[in-house]
Design a protein around this motif. Structure first.
Motif, PDB file in Angstrom:
ATOM      1  N   LEU A   1      -3.326  12.275   4.006  1.00  0.00           N
ATOM      2  CA  LEU A   1      -3.904  13.114   2.946  1.00  0.00           C
ATOM      3  C   LEU A   1      -2.836  13.980   2.291  1.00  0.00           C
ATOM      4  CD1 LEU A   1      -7.312  14.336   4.471  1.00  0.00           C
ATOM      5  CD2 LEU A   1      -6.994  12.720   2.586  1.00  0.00           C
ATOM      6  N   LYS A   2      -1.883  14.438   3.110  1.00  0.00           N
ATOM      7  CA  LYS A   2      -0.805  15.286   2.561  1.00  0.00           C
ATOM      8  C   LYS A   2      -0.029  14.553   1.481  1.00  0.00           C
ATOM      9  CE  LYS A   2       0.286  18.596   6.138  1.00  0.00           C
ATOM     10  NZ  LYS A   2       0.760  18.561   7.498  1.00  0.00           N
ATOM     11  N   LYS A   3       0.034  13.231   1.596  1.00  0.00           N
ATOM     12  CA  LYS A   3       0.756  12.431   0.599  1.00  0.00           C
ATOM     13  C   LYS A   3      -0.204  11.758  -0.380  1.00  0.00           C
ATOM     14  CE  LYS A   3       5.147  12.956   1.113  1.00  0.00           C
ATOM     15  NZ  LYS A   3       6.059  13.211  -0.003  1.00  0.00           N
ATOM     16  N   ASN A   4      -1.398  12.333  -0.466  1.00  0.00           N
ATOM     17  CA  ASN A   4      -2.375  11.885  -1.444  1.00  0.00           C
ATOM     18  C   ASN A   4      -2.837  10.429  -1.289  1.00  0.00           C
ATOM     19  OD1 ASN A   4      -4.054  12.820  -3.432  1.00  0.00           O
ATOM     20  ND2 ASN A   4      -2.774  11.994  -5.076  1.00  0.00           N
ATOM     21  N   ILE A   5      -2.766   9.897  -0.085  1.00  0.00           N
ATOM     22  CA  ILE A   5      -3.371   8.576   0.153  1.00  0.00           C
ATOM     23  C   ILE A   5      -4.880   8.816   0.210  1.00  0.00           C
ATOM     24  CG2 ILE A   5      -3.436   6.511   1.649  1.00  0.00           C
ATOM     25  CD1 ILE A   5      -0.564   7.156   0.706  1.00  0.00           C
TER      26      ILE A   5
ATOM     27  N   VAL B   1      -6.261   4.213   9.557  1.00  0.00           N
ATOM     28  CA  VAL B   1      -6.170   5.453  10.345  1.00  0.00           C
ATOM     29  C   VAL B   1      -6.961   5.284  11.631  1.00  0.00           C
ATOM     30  CG1 VAL B   1      -5.694   7.070   8.459  1.00  0.00           C
ATOM     31  CG2 VAL B   1      -8.069   6.443   8.946  1.00  0.00           C
ATOM     32  N   GLY B   2      -6.379   5.757  12.720  1.00  0.00           N
ATOM     33  CA  GLY B   2      -7.035   5.606  14.020  1.00  0.00           C
ATOM     34  C   GLY B   2      -7.326   6.931  14.701  1.00  0.00           C
ATOM     35  N   ILE B   3      -6.628   7.972  14.271  1.00  0.00           N
ATOM     36  CA  ILE B   3      -6.830   9.308  14.858  1.00  0.00           C
ATOM     37  C   ILE B   3      -6.710  10.356  13.743  1.00  0.00           C
ATOM     38  CG2 ILE B   3      -6.085   8.819  17.243  1.00  0.00           C
ATOM     39  CD1 ILE B   3      -3.273   9.761  16.483  1.00  0.00           C
ATOM     40  N   PRO B   4      -7.264  11.552  13.958  1.00  0.00           N
ATOM     41  CA  PRO B   4      -7.235  12.576  12.897  1.00  0.00           C
ATOM     42  C   PRO B   4      -5.816  12.913  12.411  1.00  0.00           C
ATOM     43  CG  PRO B   4      -8.780  13.214  14.607  1.00  0.00           C
ATOM     44  CD  PRO B   4      -8.075  11.995  15.119  1.00  0.00           C
ATOM     45  N   GLN B   5      -4.817  12.841  13.280  1.00  0.00           N
ATOM     46  CA  GLN B   5      -3.444  13.148  12.844  1.00  0.00           C
ATOM     47  C   GLN B   5      -2.984  12.165  11.762  1.00  0.00           C
ATOM     48  OE1 GLN B   5      -4.597  13.285  15.938  1.00  0.00           O
ATOM     49  NE2 GLN B   5      -3.229  14.374  17.326  1.00  0.00           N
ATOM     50  N   HIS B   6      -3.413  10.906  11.850  1.00  0.00           N
ATOM     51  CA  HIS B   6      -3.071   9.940  10.797  1.00  0.00           C
ATOM     52  C   HIS B   6      -3.670  10.400   9.472  1.00  0.00           C
ATOM     53  CE1 HIS B   6      -2.927   6.526  14.048  1.00  0.00           C
ATOM     54  NE2 HIS B   6      -1.832   7.271  14.065  1.00  0.00           N
ATOM     55  N   VAL B   7      -4.947  10.784   9.547  1.00  0.00           N
ATOM     56  CA  VAL B   7      -5.654  11.221   8.340  1.00  0.00           C
ATOM     57  C   VAL B   7      -4.916  12.400   7.707  1.00  0.00           C
ATOM     58  CG1 VAL B   7      -7.791  12.297   7.508  1.00  0.00           C
ATOM     59  CG2 VAL B   7      -7.908  10.424   9.168  1.00  0.00           C
TER      60      VAL B   7
ATOM     61  N   GLU C   1     -14.379  11.561  15.364  1.00  0.00           N
ATOM     62  CA  GLU C   1     -13.180  12.390  15.145  1.00  0.00           C
ATOM     63  C   GLU C   1     -12.623  12.159  13.740  1.00  0.00           C
ATOM     64  OE1 GLU C   1     -10.855  14.116  17.635  1.00  0.00           O
ATOM     65  OE2 GLU C   1     -12.815  14.501  18.542  1.00  0.00           O
ATOM     66  N   ILE C   2     -12.580  10.885  13.350  1.00  0.00           N
ATOM     67  CA  ILE C   2     -12.042  10.558  12.020  1.00  0.00           C
ATOM     68  C   ILE C   2     -12.968  11.107  10.930  1.00  0.00           C
ATOM     69  CG2 ILE C   2     -11.373   8.661  10.460  1.00  0.00           C
ATOM     70  CD1 ILE C   2     -10.554   7.123  13.011  1.00  0.00           C
ATOM     71  N   CYS C   3     -14.282  10.955  11.141  1.00  0.00           N
ATOM     72  CA  CYS C   3     -15.251  11.509  10.179  1.00  0.00           C
ATOM     73  C   CYS C   3     -15.011  13.001  10.005  1.00  0.00           C
ATOM     74  CB  CYS C   3     -16.680  11.336  10.683  1.00  0.00           C
ATOM     75  SG  CYS C   3     -17.283   9.668  10.603  1.00  0.00           S
TER      76      CYS C   3
END
Ligand code: PEP
Ligand code: MN
Length: 243
Positions: free
Chosen positions: A84-88, A74-80, A106-108
């Motif tokens: 997360l929505k798909k339980n990764i 993950v490189g940006i919050p949108q990736h996170v 930002e990722i934190c």
């Protein structure tokens, strides 16, 4: 007694679910976590950028099918948010993200309160403080399940490695923060398959906690990092040879 090493393997990236399935089917029994890049931070914008959002669904399906934890970068919050929505639940921070405290923050922030595991790759250049600083940011955000990954450092001069390993720096790192597992990524250190065995052996010999090996069912057809990926058969041999 030898402690068991963590084996992380899987493709650099994939372009279809079938491709990921074919790799996972052959390697799931030998590994602890399947890695797969979904959003790729490429040097050149015209290179394959990863399959993007849709590939999160593939990772989700594969994880269920083989009952195997999966990890992605993950490189940006949108990736996170999308993952997360798909339980990764396992994410790694790439070398080109670790370099930037703004990105790391930002990722934190986007991960606060989540029950996730984060792997922090070393930054591109050998600044041990920047690497430790990124780890510290995750800790301060309350994220305790962390690992570090040594993927080598940009070689400023001619080198046989794609990214120079710095074993002494890793030793120093482990003295400063002894409680964190350190994984070696021989694939991005080597840049080819010839050096993989020796780099892996060295990492295990010096007591590193595991390996991350880029593996593809048909490396020559991989759309990123084709030169350094091993086949499932080569992965098996490598694992059998590291001790
Ligand atoms: C990867 O793991 O595929 C990757 C791009 O890693 P790095 O950030 O080490 O270059
Ligand atoms: Mn790669």
């Amino acid at each position: 007694m030898k402690t068991k090493k963590i084996i992380i393997a899987g493709p650099c990236s994939v372009s279809s679910e079938e491709e990921l399935y074919k790799t996972a089917k052959e390697i799931h029994k030998y590994i602890d976590v399947l890695r797969c890049g979904v959003w790729k931070a490429r040097t050149n914008p015209n290179s394959f950028n990863g399959a993007g959002d849709i590939a999160i669904d593939w990772l989700y399906n594969i994880s269920k099918e083989f009952n195997l934890p999966v990890a992605t970068e993950v490189g940006i919050p949108q990736h996170v948010e999308k993952a997360l929505k798909k339980n990764i639940r396992i994410f790694w921070i790439g070398a080109r993200t670790t370099v930037n405290p703004f990105y790391v923050n930002e990722i934190c922030n986007s991960l606060k309160g989540e029950n996730v595991e984060i792997w922090i790759k070393n930054p591109i250049y050998p600044d041990i403080k920047l690497w430790i600083g990124a780890i510290e940011r995750f800790r301060k955000a309350g994220l305790k399940n962390l690992k570090a990954i040594h993927r080598g450092f940009f070689p400023y001069y001619n080198s046989k490695y794609r990214n120079n390993p710095q074993w002494k720096l890793v030793e120093k790192f482990r003295k400063i923060i002894p409680k964190i597992d350190v994984i070696c990524d021989p694939s991005h250190i080597s840049g080819n398959t010839e050096l993989l065995n020796s780099v892996s052996k060295k990492a295990i010999k010096m007591g590193m906690n595991g390996l991350m090996i880029e593996t593809h069912y048909s490396p020559k057809n991989a759309l990123s990092d084709a030169n350094q990926q091993v086949s499932p058969q080569q992965l098996k041999e490598l694992i059998n040879n590291i001790y």
